[in-house]
Motif scaffolding. Structure first.
Motif, mmCIF file in Angstrom:
data_model
loop_
_atom_site.group_PDB
_atom_site.id
_atom_site.type_symbol
_atom_site.label_atom_id
_atom_site.label_comp_id
_atom_site.label_asym_id
_atom_site.label_seq_id
_atom_site.Cartn_x
_atom_site.Cartn_y
_atom_site.Cartn_z
ATOM 1 N N LEU A 1 0.827 -1.207 0.000
ATOM 2 C CA LEU A 1 0.000 0.000 0.000
ATOM 3 C C LEU A 1 0.860 1.255 0.000
ATOM 4 O O LEU A 1 0.622 2.189 -0.782
ATOM 5 N N ALA A 2 1.877 1.290 0.866
ATOM 6 C CA ALA A 2 2.741 2.467 0.941
ATOM 7 C C ALA A 2 3.463 2.705 -0.381
ATOM 8 O O ALA A 2 3.545 3.839 -0.866
ATOM 9 N N SER A 3 3.977 1.641 -0.993
ATOM 10 C CA SER A 3 4.675 1.776 -2.277
ATOM 11 C C SER A 3 3.744 2.302 -3.353
ATOM 12 O O SER A 3 4.143 3.120 -4.199
ATOM 13 N N SER A 4 2.496 1.842 -3.340
ATOM 14 C CA SER A 4 1.526 2.282 -4.341
ATOM 15 C C SER A 4 1.152 3.745 -4.154
ATOM 16 O O SER A 4 0.952 4.475 -5.124
ATOM 17 N N LEU A 5 1.058 4.195 -2.893
ATOM 18 C CA LEU A 5 0.706 5.588 -2.616
ATOM 19 C C LEU A 5 1.840 6.539 -2.985
ATOM 20 O O LEU A 5 1.607 7.707 -3.303
ATOM 21 N N LEU A 6 3.072 6.026 -2.972
ATOM 22 C CA LEU A 6 4.232 6.873 -3.259
ATOM 23 C C LEU A 6 4.675 6.827 -4.713
ATOM 24 O O LEU A 6 5.438 7.686 -5.152
ATOM 25 N N CYS A 7 4.208 5.830 -5.466
ATOM 26 C CA CYS A 7 4.640 5.662 -6.853
ATOM 27 C C CYS A 7 4.273 6.877 -7.701
ATOM 28 O O CYS A 7 3.161 7.401 -7.622
ATOM 29 N N GLN A 8 5.207 7.323 -8.531
ATOM 30 C CA GLN A 8 4.985 8.490 -9.381
ATOM 31 C C GLN A 8 4.282 8.142 -10.687
ATOM 32 O O GLN A 8 3.750 9.015 -11.362
ATOM 33 N N ALA A 9 4.297 6.863 -11.049
ATOM 34 C CA ALA A 9 3.690 6.457 -12.309
ATOM 35 C C ALA A 9 2.178 6.343 -12.171
ATOM 36 O O ALA A 9 1.626 6.256 -11.080
ATOM 37 N N ALA A 10 1.504 6.282 -13.293
ATOM 38 C CA ALA A 10 0.043 6.220 -13.284
ATOM 39 C C ALA A 10 -0.495 4.812 -13.454
ATOM 40 O O ALA A 10 -1.698 4.603 -13.522
ATOM 41 N N VAL A 11 0.415 3.802 -13.500
ATOM 42 C CA VAL A 11 -0.042 2.437 -13.779
ATOM 43 C C VAL A 11 -0.750 1.804 -12.591
ATOM 44 O O VAL A 11 -1.473 0.832 -12.743
ATOM 45 N N SER A 12 -0.551 2.359 -11.383
ATOM 46 C CA SER A 12 -1.088 1.711 -10.197
ATOM 47 C C SER A 12 -2.596 1.842 -10.061
ATOM 48 O O SER A 12 -3.176 1.281 -9.152
ATOM 49 N N ASP A 13 -3.253 2.598 -10.978
ATOM 50 C CA ASP A 13 -4.707 2.693 -10.875
ATOM 51 C C ASP A 13 -5.394 1.552 -11.615
ATOM 52 O O ASP A 13 -6.607 1.509 -11.711
ATOM 53 N N LYS A 14 -4.624 0.621 -12.115
ATOM 54 C CA LYS A 14 -5.198 -0.524 -12.829
ATOM 55 C C LYS A 14 -5.183 -1.749 -11.921
ATOM 56 O O LYS A 14 -4.129 -2.296 -11.624
ATOM 57 N N PRO A 15 -6.361 -2.192 -11.455
ATOM 58 C CA PRO A 15 -6.406 -3.365 -10.576
ATOM 59 C C PRO A 15 -5.841 -4.582 -11.297
ATOM 60 O O PRO A 15 -5.967 -4.720 -12.505
ATOM 61 N N ILE A 16 -5.227 -5.470 -10.533
ATOM 62 C CA ILE A 16 -4.648 -6.649 -11.148
ATOM 63 C C ILE A 16 -5.570 -7.838 -10.991
ATOM 64 O O ILE A 16 -6.514 -7.817 -10.224
ATOM 65 N N ASP A 17 -5.294 -8.855 -11.735
ATOM 66 C CA ASP A 17 -6.094 -10.068 -11.661
ATOM 67 C C ASP A 17 -5.541 -10.959 -10.564
ATOM 68 O O ASP A 17 -4.345 -11.262 -10.546
ATOM 69 N N SER A 18 -6.396 -11.381 -9.614
ATOM 70 C CA SER A 18 -5.932 -12.162 -8.474
ATOM 71 C C SER A 18 -5.355 -13.499 -8.906
ATOM 72 O O SER A 18 -4.462 -14.040 -8.265
ATOM 73 N N ALA A 19 -5.850 -14.055 -10.001
ATOM 74 C CA ALA A 19 -5.331 -15.342 -10.472
ATOM 75 C C ALA A 19 -3.886 -15.194 -10.934
ATOM 76 O O ALA A 19 -3.036 -16.031 -10.674
ATOM 77 N N GLU A 20 -3.590 -14.064 -11.617
ATOM 78 C CA GLU A 20 -2.221 -13.825 -12.056
ATOM 79 C C GLU A 20 -1.300 -13.690 -10.856
ATOM 80 O O GLU A 20 -0.188 -14.203 -10.831
ATOM 81 N N HIS A 21 -1.786 -12.974 -9.813
ATOM 82 C CA HIS A 21 -0.956 -12.786 -8.628
ATOM 83 C C HIS A 21 -0.702 -14.112 -7.929
ATOM 84 O O HIS A 21 0.396 -14.395 -7.485
ATOM 85 N N ALA A 22 -1.721 -14.948 -7.854
ATOM 86 C CA ALA A 22 -1.580 -16.241 -7.169
ATOM 87 C C ALA A 22 -0.585 -17.141 -7.887
ATOM 88 O O ALA A 22 0.059 -17.982 -7.275
ATOM 89 N N GLY B 1 7.615 0.168 -9.826
ATOM 90 C CA GLY B 1 8.895 -0.428 -9.470
ATOM 91 C C GLY B 1 10.070 0.148 -10.233
ATOM 92 O O GLY B 1 11.205 -0.300 -10.054
ATOM 93 N N LYS B 2 9.826 1.143 -11.086
ATOM 94 C CA LYS B 2 10.891 1.666 -11.945
ATOM 95 C C LYS B 2 11.095 3.169 -11.816
ATOM 96 O O LYS B 2 12.166 3.670 -12.165
ATOM 97 N N CYS B 3 10.071 3.888 -11.352
ATOM 98 C CA CYS B 3 10.210 5.340 -11.246
ATOM 99 C C CYS B 3 11.168 5.687 -10.105
ATOM 100 O O CYS B 3 11.539 4.828 -9.298
ATOM 101 N N GLN B 4 11.560 6.950 -10.027
ATOM 102 C CA GLN B 4 12.510 7.367 -8.999
ATOM 103 C C GLN B 4 11.965 7.103 -7.603
ATOM 104 O O GLN B 4 12.690 6.658 -6.707
ATOM 105 N N SER B 5 10.681 7.339 -7.423
ATOM 106 C CA SER B 5 10.073 7.127 -6.109
ATOM 107 C C SER B 5 10.132 5.662 -5.705
ATOM 108 O O SER B 5 10.498 5.327 -4.571
#
Length: 357
Positions: free
Chosen positions: A49-70, A82-86
């Motif tokens: 959560l903290a990493s997502s709130l601090l990320c400078q990129a706009a990709v974090s507004d796209k929910p992921i698929d739980s099956a892919e994560h599992a 995971g790539k921006c300066q933040s």
């Protein structure tokens, strides 16, 4: 094994997606309390959560698929790029707008001065021109003075600032702090979910043993599996100390080769379950919390796991449990591991002899 030791747990995907959807809508509550039992994934969830709130990129507004994560697709699973300066600064633990409030080494609580220091920093403009995040762990480590200081901060939070508090239970905190936090109760996995997650890195037989020894706590099960790949099985060590089949010196040497903290956890769970069954077999009545903590927390086939403890008088089983818990508490303050373990084995064996004498 490494994929089990970090990253969001798959059964928490929906919860964090819901939080981030609210965040991107500009309506996220400034204070979030993450509640869950030990080894349930609070730190993972908070880190994500903290990493997502601090990320400078706009990709974090796209929910992921739980099956892919599992399935362990870590790239698609992240809400932060995971790539921006933040993100790179967060990974290096040097992000100037990411703060942590925790109990200092050698102290018993979070002092009021620590809260005031954080408060002064949070009043400043974010150095990365984004959000500021303050993670508080453990939240129940706040004393009365620091709790009141934090309360004042939560009543009038600085702009673009988010507080993430981690606690085993919201009841451990002041009611006034509770009332100012959005509470997220982390769910525990079903047996099937936990088994699938662990089986992504380990064989089925190992997984079943780890689930039993950990009582279904996911992070503890992952630790057990990691330990069992290094040497003697924790289950074997538990059987050895309960049966008295090894000499004190041999058992001490064996215990030096395993994670002693994990061994103590596995042992106290076995003793606890056996004490409950002994009470039930004697016609005793258990209160609901004790029954829930013991039998209900294990798998249905745990009834056959009492082993050498079967028939041990309840008072001796409780004495064993008390010794294990005291030992666990003082574990980190004893530099001589061999003498510490040997003393524990001797004390445990004395209680065992008294129970059969």
């Amino acid at each position: 094994m490494s994929e089990l030791l970090e990253g969001l747990l798959p059964w928490h995907v929906s919860s964090i997606n819901e939080l981030l959807a609210v965040y991107h809508a500009g309506a996220l509550h400034p204070a979030i309390m993450i509640c869950g039992q030990n080894h349930s994934g609070k730190r993972r969830f908070t880190s994500e959560l903290a990493s997502s709130l601090l990320c400078q990129a706009a990709v974090s507004d796209k929910p992921i698929d739980s099956a892919e994560h599992a399935q362990g697709d870590d790239t698609s699973a992240k809400r932060y790029c995971g790539k921006c300066q933040s993100c790179l600064l967060v990974q290096a633990q040097t992000h100037p707008d990411h703060y942590e409030l925790t109990i200092p080494d050698g102290k018993k609580s979070i002092a009021i001065d620590s809260v005031r220091e954080i408060q002064a920093k949070l009043q400043q403009t974010a150095q990365m021109q984004g959000s500021k995040v303050c993670c508080i762990w453990p939240a129940d480590g706040l004393n009365d003075n620091s709790s009141n200081a934090l309360l004042k901060l939560l009543e009038e939070p600085p702009s673009d600032t988010y507080f993430i508090l981690m606690a085993n239970s919201a009841r451990q905190l002041l009611p006034t702090i509770n009332s100012r936090c959005l509470k997220i109760n982390l769910s525990m996995p079903t047996n099937e979910e936990l088994r699938d997650w662990l089986a992504s890195a380990y064989a089925g037989g190992q997984v079943d043993e780890a689930i039993r020894l950990s009582r279904g706590f996911p992070e503890k099960a992952a630790e057990v599996l990691g330990q069992n790949t290094e040497g003697a099985s924790l289950e074997t060590m538990v059987e050895a100390i309960l049966s008295g089949s090894q000499s004190v010196s041999a058992l001490t040497a064996s215990l030096e080769s395993v994670n002693f903290e994990l061994f103590l956890d596995a042992l106290v769970y076995r003793i606890h379950d056996s004490a409950i069954r002994e009470r039930l077999s004697a016609g005793g009545v258990l209160d609901a919390p004790l029954l829930q903590e013991g039998l209900a927390s294990g798998s249905p086939d745990r009834a056959s796991q009492s082993g050498p403890l079967l028939g041990t008088p309840l008072r001796h089983a409780l004495a064993m449990q008390s010794l294990v818990m005291r030992t666990r508490t003082s574990l980190r303050s004893n530099p001589n591991k061999k003498l510490f373990i040997e003393s524990f084995v001797l004390n445990f064996r004395q209680i065992s002899h008294e129970s059969t004498g």
